[in-house]
Design a protein around this motif. Structure first.
Motif, mmCIF file in Angstrom:
data_model
loop_
_atom_site.group_PDB
_atom_site.id
_atom_site.type_symbol
_atom_site.label_atom_id
_atom_site.label_comp_id
_atom_site.label_asym_id
_atom_site.label_seq_id
_atom_site.Cartn_x
_atom_site.Cartn_y
_atom_site.Cartn_z
ATOM 1 N N LEU A 537 0.837 -1.200 0.000
ATOM 2 C CA LEU A 537 0.000 0.000 0.000
ATOM 3 C C LEU A 537 0.876 1.256 0.000
ATOM 4 O O LEU A 537 1.865 1.330 0.726
ATOM 5 N N PRO A 538 0.532 2.257 -0.791
ATOM 6 C CA PRO A 538 1.320 3.502 -0.824
ATOM 7 C C PRO A 538 1.291 4.216 0.529
ATOM 8 O O PRO A 538 0.237 4.337 1.162
ATOM 9 N N GLU A 539 2.448 4.683 0.963
ATOM 10 C CA GLU A 539 2.536 5.337 2.264
ATOM 11 C C GLU A 539 1.799 6.672 2.287
ATOM 12 O O GLU A 539 1.331 7.108 3.340
ATOM 13 N N LYS A 540 1.693 7.326 1.148
ATOM 14 C CA LYS A 540 1.066 8.657 1.148
ATOM 15 C C LYS A 540 -0.421 8.587 1.466
ATOM 16 O O LYS A 540 -1.032 9.603 1.805
ATOM 17 N N TRP A 541 -1.019 7.399 1.341
ATOM 18 C CA TRP A 541 -2.418 7.262 1.704
ATOM 19 C C TRP A 541 -2.639 7.427 3.212
ATOM 20 O O TRP A 541 -3.759 7.675 3.661
ATOM 21 N N PHE A 542 -1.561 7.250 3.992
ATOM 22 C CA PHE A 542 -1.699 7.244 5.458
ATOM 23 C C PHE A 542 -0.795 8.300 6.104
ATOM 24 O O PHE A 542 -0.415 8.159 7.257
ATOM 25 N N GLN A 543 -0.436 9.335 5.370
ATOM 26 C CA GLN A 543 0.473 10.343 5.901
ATOM 27 C C GLN A 543 -0.219 11.358 6.803
ATOM 28 O O GLN A 543 0.445 12.095 7.520
ATOM 29 N N SER A 545 -1.470 12.700 9.859
ATOM 30 C CA SER A 545 -1.264 12.322 11.267
ATOM 31 C C SER A 545 -2.556 12.350 12.077
ATOM 32 O O SER A 545 -2.638 11.739 13.145
ATOM 33 N N ALA A 546 -3.559 13.039 11.583
ATOM 34 C CA ALA A 546 -4.825 13.126 12.318
ATOM 35 C C ALA A 546 -5.736 11.933 12.053
ATOM 36 O O ALA A 546 -6.803 11.826 12.663
ATOM 37 N N MET A 547 -5.328 11.062 11.132
ATOM 38 C CA MET A 547 -6.172 9.904 10.813
ATOM 39 C C MET A 547 -6.237 8.939 11.995
ATOM 40 O O MET A 547 -5.207 8.596 12.573
ATOM 41 N N ARG A 548 -7.432 8.525 12.327
ATOM 42 C CA ARG A 548 -7.640 7.497 13.345
ATOM 43 C C ARG A 548 -8.344 6.281 12.764
ATOM 44 O O ARG A 548 -8.361 5.221 13.364
ATOM 45 N N THR A 549 -8.899 6.476 11.558
ATOM 46 C CA THR A 549 -9.594 5.389 10.866
ATOM 47 C C THR A 549 -9.038 5.305 9.458
ATOM 48 O O THR A 549 -8.798 6.326 8.801
ATOM 49 N N VAL A 585 -1.801 -0.463 12.799
ATOM 50 C CA VAL A 585 -1.248 0.871 13.042
ATOM 51 C C VAL A 585 -0.715 1.471 11.742
ATOM 52 O O VAL A 585 -0.883 2.670 11.476
ATOM 53 N N LYS A 586 -0.096 0.649 10.927
ATOM 54 C CA LYS A 586 0.488 1.147 9.673
ATOM 55 C C LYS A 586 -0.575 1.695 8.732
ATOM 56 O O LYS A 586 -0.363 2.711 8.059
ATOM 57 N N ILE A 587 -1.719 1.023 8.690
ATOM 58 C CA ILE A 587 -2.775 1.464 7.775
ATOM 59 C C ILE A 587 -3.751 2.417 8.475
ATOM 60 O O ILE A 587 -4.851 2.662 7.982
ATOM 61 N N ILE A 609 1.271 1.870 19.305
ATOM 62 C CA ILE A 609 0.400 2.974 18.909
ATOM 63 C C ILE A 609 1.020 4.307 19.279
ATOM 64 O O ILE A 609 0.928 5.290 18.530
ATOM 65 N N GLU A 610 1.667 4.363 20.441
ATOM 66 C CA GLU A 610 2.256 5.619 20.897
ATOM 67 C C GLU A 610 3.399 6.072 20.008
ATOM 68 O O GLU A 610 3.716 7.265 19.943
ATOM 69 N N GLU A 611 4.034 5.156 19.305
ATOM 70 C CA GLU A 611 5.151 5.509 18.425
ATOM 71 C C GLU A 611 4.697 6.208 17.162
ATOM 72 O O GLU A 611 5.511 6.796 16.446
ATOM 73 N N VAL A 612 3.419 6.133 16.868
ATOM 74 C CA VAL A 612 2.919 6.728 15.625
ATOM 75 C C VAL A 612 2.929 8.252 15.735
ATOM 76 O O VAL A 612 2.488 8.800 16.729
#
Length: 612
Positions: A537-543, A545-549, A585-587, A609-612
């Protein structure tokens, strides 16, 4: 005779002279002359008619002379009289005059004079400008080349371009024939691989179904089919063994069965392909062997136009040469692209091709201002790519490209990125060729998902044995699907995100891969497969930082991960739960990961989770 003389119209008085005389009028010179001539006329009355006519003529002449003399006498008499001084007549009245009237008349006169003066000034300025323009024109003509040299240059360019066009028109048929031959050869090879893969997939699937019913099928017909199937399977396994040996020699031990490209040809087919390709390339070299370099070498052609641009830039740009150069170079570039295969990893790159470097150099030497956004010469390379390279690349995508091949996909993406970078210089223009290329890429990947993805489902009792043919076949097909999934997502940055999510997640992951995972036995292998999917999966989809879902298309995948974590937490593979939490956590499925940790009191995993 006297009567006739009085009736002469020239001697008749005017109307204002016809007044009634009250006194004797003094005789004038004409009358005295008439009286003197009267006795003479009476004495000569007895003469002949011919003399009388002569006298009449003389009298007429005399009257004319007298008339002229009389006028002179009158002028002399008038001038001889002393001029009387005119006296001012006080009885004459003039209109009243005051200072305002005089001032108004003077202002009117002054205004007229000023207008006239301004008109003369404008004319003077115009004459000055005309003089300056004439001097400038004379200076330019004196400093510029002579008209003869200009004419000679333009005539030579005209002859050169006409000869170049004639040459290209003569060669274009040969170019098209060789292009078609090379395209047909590559298409035949690609169709051979695709048909063989589909036939072998069908044959292997049928064989495994027969194995499941072997006890029930004991007729001669089924045995004959088994013998044929066995021969095909031995051929398939032979190629796989050769690939394994090659990987072992290269030290590539971390390889999944089903992720390699089965693009091997038999020795006979390879020889036939190489011979045909060699013949085409020989014909390709002969296209311009009888043509001078000035008419077939792109660098030489551009040098001609560069000389024009340096000597006469105004006429160069007024002739819109930047629009003509791509059309002139099109056949020559196509010749260089005949031996170019954008799907081969070792093929020469676009930027290393001679035509590319020549055009770049020509653009770099442009005399135009680099800050000018609409510089015409700077659009030559994008236009060449759009009109010449993209159509050829589109043909490869539609007919030859195999989306299941990672090497082909990687090479194709590399060339597409080069094209994207070059076309980005013309941001204000929409490239129809580029849009058609991307559209053909999407259509081809959809077709690959529909035609080449097949993951059979067998009873768990059948696939528990990892050495069974059913299990091996299912694993190969699953990893083949993962490979296509990874190849599709490699287009990140070139295709829109929603398109990639629809193809990779909607059509492939949720429709094929998740179903195969649900049918698998939970354990390290399943976690490994999920890791591979998440890594693609492309990393930019999850860049964000406010995403929780996570993104909606990954909902099924997240649900499967949670189900697997529930099962593994109660089994001997508890350590695999940490891997699943890391995937969540990655996605960016942080809410689901926190809920799972709290539910199972896995406080030691909160640090992930805290490392994110």
């Amino acid at each position: 005779m006297k009567k006739n003389s009085n009736e002469d119209p020239e001697s008749e008085p005017d109307d204002h002279e016809r007044r009634i005389p009250f006194t004797l009028k003094p005789q004038n010179l004409r009358q005295r002359m008439a009286e003197e001539t009267k006795p003479r006329n009476e004495e000569t009355s007895e003469e002949s008619q011919e003399d009388e006519n002569q006298d009449i003529w003389e009298q007429q002449q005399m009257r004319k002379a007298v008339k002229i003399t009389e006028g002179r006498d009158l002028d002399l008499s008038y001038s001889s009289k002393p001029q009387a001084l005119k006296k001012f007549d006080t009885s004459i009245s003039f209109p009243p005059v005051n200072l305002e009237i005089i001032k108004k008349q003077l202002n009117t006169r002054l205004t007229l004079l000023q207008d006239t003066h301004r008109s003369h000034l404008r004319e003077y300025e115009k004459y000055i400008q005309d003089v300056e323009s004439s001097k400038s024109t004379i200076q330019n003509l004196e400093n510029s080349s002579s008209q003869a040299l200009n004419f000679k240059f333009y005539k030579s360019m005209k002859v050169y371009v006409e000869n170049l066009i004639d040459c290209l028109n003569e060669k274009i048929i040969s170019i098209q024939e060789i292009e078609s031959s090379m395209h047909a050869l590559l298409l035949k090879q690609a169709m051979t691989f695709m048909k063989r893969r589909q036939d072998e997939l069908k044959c292997e699937s049928t064989h495994l179904q027969q194995l499941s019913r072997r006890a029930e099928t004991s007729t001669n017909e089924s045995l004959a089919m088994d013998e044929k199937t066995q021969w095909i399977l031995e051929e398939i396994e032979s190629r796989r063994s050769r690939r394994r040996q090659a990987r072992t020699l290269c030290g590539n031990c971390d390889h999944q069965e089903g992720t390699s490209s089965d693009d091997e040809l038999s020795s006979e087919d390879m020889i036939d392909f190489q011979e045909t390709q060699g013949d085409i390339l020989q014909d390709h070299k002969k296209i311009f062997e009888d043509v001078h370099d000035d008419f077939c070498n792109i660098q030489h052609i551009l040098l001609k136009f560069q000389q024009w641009r340096e000597k006469y830039p105004d006429s160069y740009y007024e002739a819109f040469i930047s629009l003509c150069i791509p059309k002139l170079l099109n056949p020559l570039i196509r010749v260089q692209l005949i031996d170019w295969n954008p799907l081969k990893f070792d093929a020469i790159g676009l930027k290393q091709m001679p035509w590319f470097t020549s055009i770049e150099k020509f653009m770099a030497n442009s005399m135009e201002d680099s800050k000018k956004e609409d510089s015409s010469d700077k659009k030559i390379l994008p236009t060449v790519i759009n009109k010449t390279v993209i159509p050829r690349l589109t043909d490869f995508v539609e007919f030859i490209w195999d989306p299941l091949s990672t090497s082909q996909t990687t090479s194709l993406i590399t060339n597409c990125r080069v094209i994207h970078e070059e076309l980005s210089t013309c941001a204000n223009e929409v490239s129809k060729g580029k849009q058609d290329l991307l559209k053909s890429i999407v259509v081809r990947m959809k077709k690959a998902i529909e035609d080449d993805v097949f993951i059979p489902l067998y009873p768990k009792s059948t696939v528990e044995d990892k050495t069974s043919p059913h299990s091996k076949f299912q694993e190969r097909q699953f990893w083949s699907g993962v490979k296509l999934f990874r190849n599709i997502l490699l287009w990140n940055g070139l295709l829109p995100d929603d398109t990639l999510q629809e193809l990779g997640l909607g059509k492939l992951l949720n429709r094929y891969l998740i179903i195969a995972l649900l049918n698998a036995i939970p354990g390290p292998d399943v976690v490994k497969k999920c890791n591979q999917i998440a890594a693609s999966l492309p990393e930019k989809w999850f860049q964000n930082s406010a995403m929780r879902t996570s993104i909606p298309q990954l909902g099924n995948f997240i649900q499967f991960l949670l189900q697997s974590a529930h099962k593994l937490s109660r089994s001997e593979f508890r350590d695999e739960v940490k891997e699943i939490i890391s995937i969540l956590v990655k996605i960016k499925a942080l809410n689901q990961a926190e809920s799972f940790i709290e539910e199972y009191h896995l406080d030691h995993l909160k640090s992930i989770i805290e490392e994110v």
